[in-house]
Motif scaffolding. Structure first.
Motif, mmCIF file in Angstrom:
data_model
loop_
_atom_site.group_PDB
_atom_site.id
_atom_site.type_symbol
_atom_site.label_atom_id
_atom_site.label_comp_id
_atom_site.label_asym_id
_atom_site.label_seq_id
_atom_site.Cartn_x
_atom_site.Cartn_y
_atom_site.Cartn_z
ATOM 1 N N ARG A 131 -13.215 33.555 64.120
ATOM 2 C CA ARG A 131 -13.074 34.680 65.059
ATOM 3 C C ARG A 131 -12.136 35.752 64.517
ATOM 4 N N VAL A 132 -11.090 35.369 63.767
ATOM 5 C CA VAL A 132 -10.223 36.362 63.135
ATOM 6 C C VAL A 132 -10.998 37.139 62.079
ATOM 7 N N ILE A 133 -11.813 36.439 61.305
ATOM 8 C CA ILE A 133 -12.607 37.091 60.264
ATOM 9 C C ILE A 133 -13.644 38.032 60.877
ATOM 10 N N ILE A 134 -14.258 37.622 61.991
ATOM 11 C CA ILE A 134 -15.253 38.479 62.652
ATOM 12 C C ILE A 134 -14.595 39.747 63.188
ATOM 13 N N ALA A 135 -13.456 39.599 63.877
ATOM 14 C CA ALA A 135 -12.765 40.771 64.417
ATOM 15 C C ALA A 135 -12.296 41.687 63.297
ATOM 16 N N ALA A 136 -11.717 41.097 62.247
ATOM 17 C CA ALA A 136 -11.242 41.901 61.120
ATOM 18 C C ALA A 136 -12.408 42.563 60.389
ATOM 19 N N PHE A 166 -17.936 48.500 81.554
ATOM 20 C CA PHE A 166 -18.950 48.060 80.595
ATOM 21 C C PHE A 166 -18.473 46.959 79.654
ATOM 22 N N GLY A 167 -17.168 46.818 79.454
ATOM 23 C CA GLY A 167 -16.667 45.791 78.561
ATOM 24 C C GLY A 167 -16.579 46.249 77.118
ATOM 25 N N SER A 168 -15.848 45.469 76.311
ATOM 26 C CA SER A 168 -15.586 45.850 74.923
ATOM 27 C C SER A 168 -16.855 45.874 74.081
ATOM 28 N N LYS A 169 -17.715 44.878 74.251
ATOM 29 C CA LYS A 169 -18.884 44.752 73.373
ATOM 30 C C LYS A 169 -19.850 45.923 73.535
ATOM 31 N N PHE A 187 -9.453 46.751 68.593
ATOM 32 C CA PHE A 187 -8.060 46.310 68.688
ATOM 33 C C PHE A 187 -7.919 45.197 69.724
ATOM 34 N N ILE A 188 -8.657 45.316 70.820
ATOM 35 C CA ILE A 188 -8.616 44.285 71.864
ATOM 36 C C ILE A 188 -9.194 42.979 71.319
ATOM 37 N N TYR A 189 -10.274 43.062 70.559
ATOM 38 C CA TYR A 189 -10.850 41.860 69.951
ATOM 39 C C TYR A 189 -9.861 41.205 68.985
ATOM 40 N N ARG A 197 -19.719 38.679 73.845
ATOM 41 C CA ARG A 197 -19.616 39.562 75.010
ATOM 42 C C ARG A 197 -18.300 39.351 75.745
ATOM 43 N N GLN A 198 -17.851 38.105 75.810
ATOM 44 C CA GLN A 198 -16.576 37.784 76.443
ATOM 45 C C GLN A 198 -15.524 37.570 75.361
ATOM 46 N N LEU A 199 -14.308 38.068 75.600
ATOM 47 C CA LEU A 199 -13.247 37.923 74.624
ATOM 48 C C LEU A 199 -12.896 36.452 74.434
ATOM 49 N N TRP A 200 -12.475 36.120 73.193
ATOM 50 C CA TRP A 200 -12.000 34.777 72.923
ATOM 51 C C TRP A 200 -10.756 34.496 73.750
ATOM 52 N N LYS A 201 -10.588 33.244 74.145
ATOM 53 C CA LYS A 201 -9.426 32.855 74.942
ATOM 54 C C LYS A 201 -8.738 31.676 74.302
ATOM 55 N N ASN A 202 -7.424 31.572 74.581
ATOM 56 C CA ASN A 202 -6.598 30.498 74.014
ATOM 57 C C ASN A 202 -5.721 29.887 75.094
#
Length: 494
Positions: free
Chosen positions: A289-294, A357-360, A415-417, A487-492
């Protein structure tokens, strides 16, 4: 609002979960961050209007107009090439010694390098000053980490909506300064006509203004900015291999829901979720997920920086060679208008658009706007060849600026991702550093490659569209990479 009493008739499953109220932004610290962030776009955009003329003046092209774009792009790329070598290290260091010392170092580097740039009379001098600028400046990722640390999940989108104020203001003021104050002995002979210094260094005044502003930002940061890393070590202890042993969690976008990221891995990552106060080693951050966002940040930045490098060169190139033949003041005015419109649109509309509409969806639509934005370039030249600088030409320029504003909505989304991709709160700096490393690499390639394509386009009529094919290919690549974003942000667990 009254709370409903539970009884035997109350349904066990509530149909609609009430939306969480938005937390007010901490305006004192937030405004300081926006203020100091202004230094970087100001110093980078101030050279845009006069860069082509500067390359002509130092004589490195030997009068060959088709080579101007190549050297302008190379000069822009040098900053990002050297920044790529250091930005990850600055971001990781900030996780340990604090954000404030790194930001102070970056502002100092910006100021010194801009003074040196204004005093340079050779291409090698320009190269050294831009390299110094990039090597000492690791502020981009660090400031984004601070932005996350002073906000939470309810107001992060609102905070990122305000971030373009700094970039847009710098993008508006910088070109105005560069276009108005370059060659002051020629433009203002009554004030500077007798100054031999201004004749010898015709671009120093334009560079000195953002350099002095960076010094002012340094003072404001030193006196008023509060550290967001609660427990720090000294640089000496860090060099000896001692990292933070204890820290207090900082305020950030806490999401105590169950993790829905199927891409997280490893024992180290699970340990990080249990102890969010310790920065993770670099290897533990290289998760999908870090690689995808970056990767999406890099794809967006490559397109944006390539277009931004071509745009002023296109405006400055003579009409018969495929440009518009505009002078530096007029180019500066166009870029300044874009900066103002972009900042106002982001502030007043992004947060509401994001909530709806959301980030995506916003990110995908913004990337798609890049195709008509690029197509306006050859259309502008074709119309100007027939009608001159008519009202139709300026209307197409306005359309191009509007599409550029839509493209820039993608930055706040990515940036949010990136913030959501960080495995834990203490690794925000390193996560932003990884993202910024990729961006610095592509930005080192983008300006030189795009302006070289533009130079090739005007050298050979048979290759006239090659630069536009190249830019459209970058848009298509960005759209393909965006398909990997959820579509939904990753969560931790934090």
């Amino acid at each position: 609002m009254f709370q409903q009493q539970a009884d035997e008739e109350t349904p066990l499953l509530q149909p609609v979960q009430q939306k969480k109220a938005r937390t007010p932004l901490p305006w004192r610290q937030f405004s300081i961050i926006l203020f100091l962030q202004l230094a970087e776009p100001l110093t980078s955009q101030v050279i845009a209007p006069f860069a082509p003329q500067l390359i002509r003046d130092i004589g490195i092209t030997d009068g060959d107009e088709t080579r101007v774009g190549y050297y302008v792009g190379l000069m822009h790329s040098l900053f990002f090439a050297t920044q790529a070598l250091t930005v990850l290290h600055w971001s990781r260091i900030s996780d340990h010694i604090g954000r404030k010392p790194v930001i102070l170092t970056g502002l100092f580097g910006l100021s010194i390098s801009m003074y040196c740039f204004g005093l340079s009379r050779t291409f090698s001098g320009l190269v050294l000053s831009r390299a110094l600028n990039g090597a000492l400046n690791g502020n981009i990722g660090v400031i984004k980490s601070m932005m996350v640390e002073i906000t939470d999940s309810t107001n992060l989108a609102q905070a990122y909506a305000y971030m373009p104020i700094a970039w847009s203001s710098g993008g508006a003021i910088g070109p105005l300064i560069g276009g108005s104050l370059s060659r002051p002995a020629d433009r203002f002979p009554n004030f500077f006509g007798h100054s031999q210094f201004m004749k010898t260094y015709p671009y120093f005044l334009a560079c000195a203004v953002p350099a002095t502003f960076s010094l002012l930002a340094w003072v404001v940061t030193f006196l008023f900015l509060q550290e967001t890393v609660p427990t720090r070590v000294t640089l000496w202890r860090l060099l000896k291999g001692q990292s933070r042993e204890h820290s207090t969690p900082v305020k950030g976008p806490v999401t105590p829901t169950e993790s829905t990221d199927s891409l997280s891995t490893g024992d180290t990552l699970q340990h990080a979720k249990a102890d969010g106060s310790k920065p993770l080693p670099l290897r533990s951050l290289l998760i999908p997920r870090v690689i995808i966002a970056a990767g999406n940040y890099a794809a967006l930045s490559l397109l944006d920086i390539a277009f931004r490098a071509v745009q002023p060169v296109f405006f400055a190139t003579p009409l018969e060679l495929g440009g518009l033949g505009l002078d530096p003041p007029r180019i500066g005015n166009i870029l300044a208008i874009y900066g103002v419109i972009n900042g106002l649109f982001q502030v007043f509309f992004f947060a509401n658009l994001h909530d709806r509409f959301g980030s995506k969806m916003i990110y995908s639509a913004s990337m798609a706007a890049g195709i008509p934005m690029i197509i306006t370039l050859p259309i502008l030249n074709a119309v100007a060849r027939v009608q001159g600088l008519s009202l139709m030409v300026w209307a197409i320029v306005g359309l191009q600026l509007a599409l550029s504003v839509i493209l820039n909505l993608a930055y706040a989304c990515v940036f949010i991702y990136i913030a959501a991709a960080s495995p834990n709160q203490a690794s925000l700096g390193a996560t932003n550093g990884i993202a910024q490393l990729g961006v610095s690499l592509v930005r080192a390639i983008g300006p030189a490659s795009a302006t070289s394509m533009f130079s090739l386009s005007i050298q050979n009529p048979h290759h006239a569209w090659i630069v536009y094919y190249y830019l459209i290919a970058l848009v298509c690549m960005g759209i393909c990479v965006s398909l990997l974003l959820p579509r939904q942000l990753w969560k931790n667990h934090h």
